[in-house]
Design a protein around this motif. Structure first.
Motif, short mmCIF file in Angstrom:
data_model
loop_
_atom_site.label_atom_id
_atom_site.label_comp_id
_atom_site.label_asym_id
_atom_site.label_seq_id
_atom_site.Cartn_x
_atom_site.Cartn_y
_atom_site.Cartn_z
N LEU A 1 0.81 -1.21 0.00
CA LEU A 1 0.00 0.00 0.00
C LEU A 1 0.85 1.27 0.00
O LEU A 1 0.57 2.21 -0.74
CB LEU A 1 -0.93 0.02 1.23
N HIS A 2 1.88 1.30 0.87
CA HIS A 2 2.62 2.55 1.06
C HIS A 2 3.39 2.96 -0.19
O HIS A 2 3.81 4.11 -0.34
CB HIS A 2 3.55 2.46 2.26
N ARG A 3 3.61 2.01 -1.13
CA ARG A 3 4.36 2.33 -2.34
C ARG A 3 3.53 3.12 -3.34
O ARG A 3 4.08 3.75 -4.24
CB ARG A 3 4.86 1.04 -2.99
N VAL B 1 -7.39 2.35 1.05
CA VAL B 1 -7.34 1.38 2.15
C VAL B 1 -8.67 0.63 2.27
O VAL B 1 -8.69 -0.57 2.59
CB VAL B 1 -6.97 2.05 3.49
N MET B 2 -9.79 1.30 1.99
CA MET B 2 -11.08 0.62 2.05
C MET B 2 -11.21 -0.42 0.94
O MET B 2 -11.69 -1.53 1.16
CB MET B 2 -12.23 1.61 1.97
N VAL C 1 -3.67 -2.80 10.13
CA VAL C 1 -3.59 -1.73 11.14
C VAL C 1 -2.20 -1.12 11.25
O VAL C 1 -2.05 0.11 11.14
CB VAL C 1 -4.09 -2.24 12.52
N PRO C 2 -1.12 -1.91 11.46
CA PRO C 2 0.21 -1.27 11.56
C PRO C 2 0.64 -0.59 10.27
O PRO C 2 1.31 0.44 10.30
CB PRO C 2 1.14 -2.43 11.93
N VAL C 3 0.25 -1.16 9.13
CA VAL C 3 0.59 -0.56 7.83
C VAL C 3 -0.06 0.80 7.70
O VAL C 3 0.57 1.80 7.31
CB VAL C 3 0.16 -1.48 6.67
N VAL C 4 -1.35 0.88 8.03
CA VAL C 4 -2.10 2.13 7.90
C VAL C 4 -1.60 3.17 8.90
O VAL C 4 -1.53 4.36 8.58
CB VAL C 4 -3.61 1.86 8.08
N ILE C 5 -1.23 2.74 10.10
CA ILE C 5 -0.66 3.69 11.08
C ILE C 5 0.63 4.30 10.52
O ILE C 5 0.86 5.51 10.64
CB ILE C 5 -0.40 2.99 12.42
N PRO D 1 -4.36 8.98 12.60
CA PRO D 1 -4.73 7.57 12.37
C PRO D 1 -6.23 7.31 12.45
O PRO D 1 -6.75 6.42 11.77
CB PRO D 1 -3.98 6.83 13.49
N SER D 2 -6.95 8.09 13.27
CA SER D 2 -8.39 7.87 13.41
C SER D 2 -9.14 8.13 12.11
O SER D 2 -10.26 7.65 11.93
CB SER D 2 -8.95 8.78 14.51
N LYS D 3 -8.52 8.87 11.19
CA LYS D 3 -9.17 9.15 9.91
C LYS D 3 -9.09 7.96 8.95
O LYS D 3 -9.83 7.91 7.97
CB LYS D 3 -8.50 10.37 9.25
N LEU D 4 -8.19 7.01 9.22
CA LEU D 4 -8.00 5.88 8.31
C LEU D 4 -8.35 4.53 8.92
O LEU D 4 -8.71 3.59 8.19
CB LEU D 4 -6.55 5.85 7.82
N LEU D 5 -8.24 4.38 10.23
CA LEU D 5 -8.40 3.06 10.84
C LEU D 5 -9.84 2.57 10.82
O LEU D 5 -10.09 1.38 10.56
CB LEU D 5 -7.84 3.06 12.26
N MET D 6 -10.81 3.44 11.12
CA MET D 6 -12.20 2.99 11.05
C MET D 6 -12.61 2.61 9.62
O MET D 6 -13.28 1.59 9.43
CB MET D 6 -13.16 4.04 11.63
N PRO D 7 -12.20 3.37 8.59
CA PRO D 7 -12.46 2.91 7.22
C PRO D 7 -11.87 1.54 6.91
O PRO D 7 -12.46 0.77 6.16
CB PRO D 7 -11.81 4.00 6.36
N VAL D 8 -10.70 1.23 7.48
CA VAL D 8 -10.11 -0.11 7.29
C VAL D 8 -11.03 -1.18 7.87
O VAL D 8 -11.32 -2.20 7.23
CB VAL D 8 -8.71 -0.19 7.93
#
Length: 612
Positions: A83-85, A98-99, A119-123, A133-140
């Protein structure tokens, strides 16, 4: 209401309450329920335990093992880390990506596993993109739940409903009474749920991008971990006085943790500098001890322990992260041996060479008397130690490191065998489309497992570690409970209540009533339990009204996946503390999403599975 019906409904109510309280593990509650059915004379022993011999239990167990092979060889982890690439710093595009990735992966893998891997990747992505992080973790979490609606193997709930549906289809009395075509109550095919599932994912994605992003809180990454956990208030430096009873004793013998509620996190001694707080380290007069505990506790015991607080001490980051020692956050996983145990009983410090500074439980930081705190799934531990020790702890599979950069050691040379084993299962599960005969799903799973073990992508001794036996016990027990409801006609009693309140508005309204009932039950109960309780009632109601029972079964299946209202779904538990969410955040963001899924199901299910 007859006495047998009352007995079954009382047992159900007790089970729902116990599921909701979470004081007793779900598998133990299920066993209590089955025993209760026998003791009340509702079922005999063979009937009560017949669910444990159901092939769907073996199928789900096999899927856990196949998914475990993909995890052990690093396949799932590698997919997540790509993902990060391809991501930039744009919050809108990151949320969409991410979704979509979470939904696509959870169509074929367990959604909790997908969430845990991401989770660790998105963080890490959020940190680089300077996004909370709260902007991305719930969508995951929501993406992984939505993706599970797309295929038969997307969630264990789909498999459980499919197995129960097939069992109802084998009920000859039911088939004869309603002149049923056997195909009406046949188990789901692999991609039968896909068309509506894709629509659900699309609507969920649009909702999160248009409205959800505005509703999500902006929390997390508020300074260093030391600041986030407010460590300054609980760390002091004390001097061991010459007449202290601690002099000449080892740190373990001094027993500061149990006797005085203080945790030694460092020893500073003259020219030797800072020493790690090992239990066998001898204490001497003049030693400076960095201790964690309430200041009033230190003042209370300073005479007894022969220590004195250093008045000019001011905590800095180098005090907690000296040299190659760092702070890490680790999250307790579902099924971990840490659940239900304390740090003391785990002998955590000596076993892992790590010191726990704090425990974050659903946004509340616990900083004192940590050794006696009973750990739970979803707890985040703030630990101090070397990178190798943190990685060793994570590789045991009991916790998840909330740190993207740390290594994950997988059997990379076996990855294609793991992928091949899963591909074999998928191809055999669709054998009806290209072979003159159909390979049963349970056989397809077992052949995939045998290939996985033969290639040693997963070792035999690791096989049973991958299986969530609590879930298997739950499903087996609820199948037996369904038999009890049928035997006592409690299912018919509940069906009549639904019909009385919704029939006047038509068949679609009755189906909507069962959808809402299932959604309500999934909040305190597990998804699988809720679906297995409601399914037989919905089927019999549909048959009594002359409607298509398969439409109702599909609606119940989708409803059981709508665990957005509370953070009780395992995928949501995994993001709850890392995202620094509050309970009401899920209510606020999840309620409109639940309504959107409800609208899509009511609109599309009658098209693909006509009500008449």
């Amino acid at each position: 209401m007859t006495q047998p019906i009352a007995t079954v409904l009382v047992l159900l109510l007790v089970a729902v309450v116990l599921f909701a309280l979470e004081k007793i593990p779900v598998d133990v509650v299920t066993i209590m329920l089955v025993v209760g059915l026998v003791l009340t004379g509702t079922l005999n022993v063979p009937e009560a335990f017949a669910g444990f011999g159901n092939d769907i239990v073996i199928t789900i167990g096999g899927l856990f093992i196949l998914t475990g092979g993909l995890v052990k060889t690093g396949v799932v982890d590698a997919v997540g880390r790509r993902l990060h690439r391809i991501t930039g710093g744009d919050e809108f595009r990151l949320t969409a990506l991410v979704m979509c990735v979470a939904a696509a992966m959870s169509s074929f893998f367990n959604n909790t596993t997908v969430a845990a891997m991401m989770v660790p990747v998105v963080i890490g992505i959020a940190h680089r993109a300077k996004i909370k992080p709260s902007k991305l973790l719930m969508p995951v979490a929501f993406g992984s739940i939505l993706g599970g609606t797309c295929t038969l193997i997307g969630t264990s709930t789909n498999l459980a409903v499919s197995g129960a549906l097939g069992k109802l289809g084998q009920n000859q009395e039911l088939a004869a009474r309603h002149a049923l075509d056997p195909a009406v109550l046949a188990p789901f095919t692999m991609f039968e749920l896909t068309p509506v599932g894709i629509a659900i994912v699309a609507v969920g994605l649009l909702y999160m991008l248009i409205a959800g992003l505005r509703l999500l809180p902006a929390r997390g990454e508020a300074g260093s971990l030391m600041d986030q956990y407010q460590m300054r208030e609980y760390i002091s430096e004390v001097i061991v006085l010459p007449d202290s009873p601690l002099v000449g004793k080892t740190l373990a013998e001094g027993n500061l943790s149990e006797m005085l509620d203080l945790t030694v996190i460092g020893i500073i001694r003259g020219k030797q500098g800072r020493l790690p707080p090992r239990g066998e380290e001898m204490l001497f007069a003049g030693d400076l001890l960095l201790v964690q505990g309430r200041r009033e506790d230190i003042l209370r015991v300073k005479k007894e322990a022969g220590i004195e607080i250093k008045p000019d001490f001011e905590l800095s980051r180098k005090d907690l992260e000296p040299g190659d020692v760092e702070l890490y956050e680790v999250l307790v996983l579902r099924g971990s041996e840490f659940n239900g145990r304390s740090l003391r009983s785990l002998d955590f410090r000596d076993r892992y060479d790590l010191t726990v500074f704090a425990i974050n439980r659903h946004g509340m930081a616990l900083l004192t008397k940590l050794s006696s705190v009973i750990l739970r799934f979803g707890d985040v531990l703030l630990v101090q130690g070397r990178k190798e020790a943190a990685e060793r702890l994570a590789n045991e599979g009991q916790v998840m490191l909330l740190e993207e950069g740390l290594a994950r050691h997988g059997r990379e040379d076996k990855r294609w065998w793991a992928v091949g084993s899963f591909a074999l299962f998928l191809s055999l599960s669709m054998s009806r489309y290209y072979l003159p005969f159909e390979v049963p799903l349970v056989i397809a799973v077992l052949l995939g497992v045998l290939m996985l073990l033969a290639s040693r992508a997963l070792l035999v001794q690791e096989m049973y570690e991958q299986v969530d036996f609590r879930l298997l016990v739950l499903i087996a027990g609820m199948i037996s409970f369904g038999t009890a409801m049928e035997r006592t006609r409690a299912d018919q009693y509940l069906a009549d209540l639904i019909v009385q309140n919704f029939q006047a508005y038509g068949g679609l309204a009755v189906m909507a009533g069962f959808f809402l009932l299932t959604v309500a039950l999934t909040q305190p109960m597990s998804n699988q339990a809720a679906a297995l309780v409601v399914l037989p009632i919905a089927i019999k109601t549909a048959l009594a009204l002359g409607l298509n029972p398969r439409s109702f079964a599909v609606a119940v299946t989708y409803a059981a996946s709508c665990s957005f209202l509370t953070p009780l779904e395992p995928a949501c538990v995994l993001v709850y503390t890392p995202g620094r969410y509050r309970f009401l955040d899920f209510v606020k963001v999840g309620s409109p999403l639940t309504a959107a899924v409800f609208a899509i199901v009511m609109l599309l299910v009658p098209i693909f599975w006509p009500l008449k």
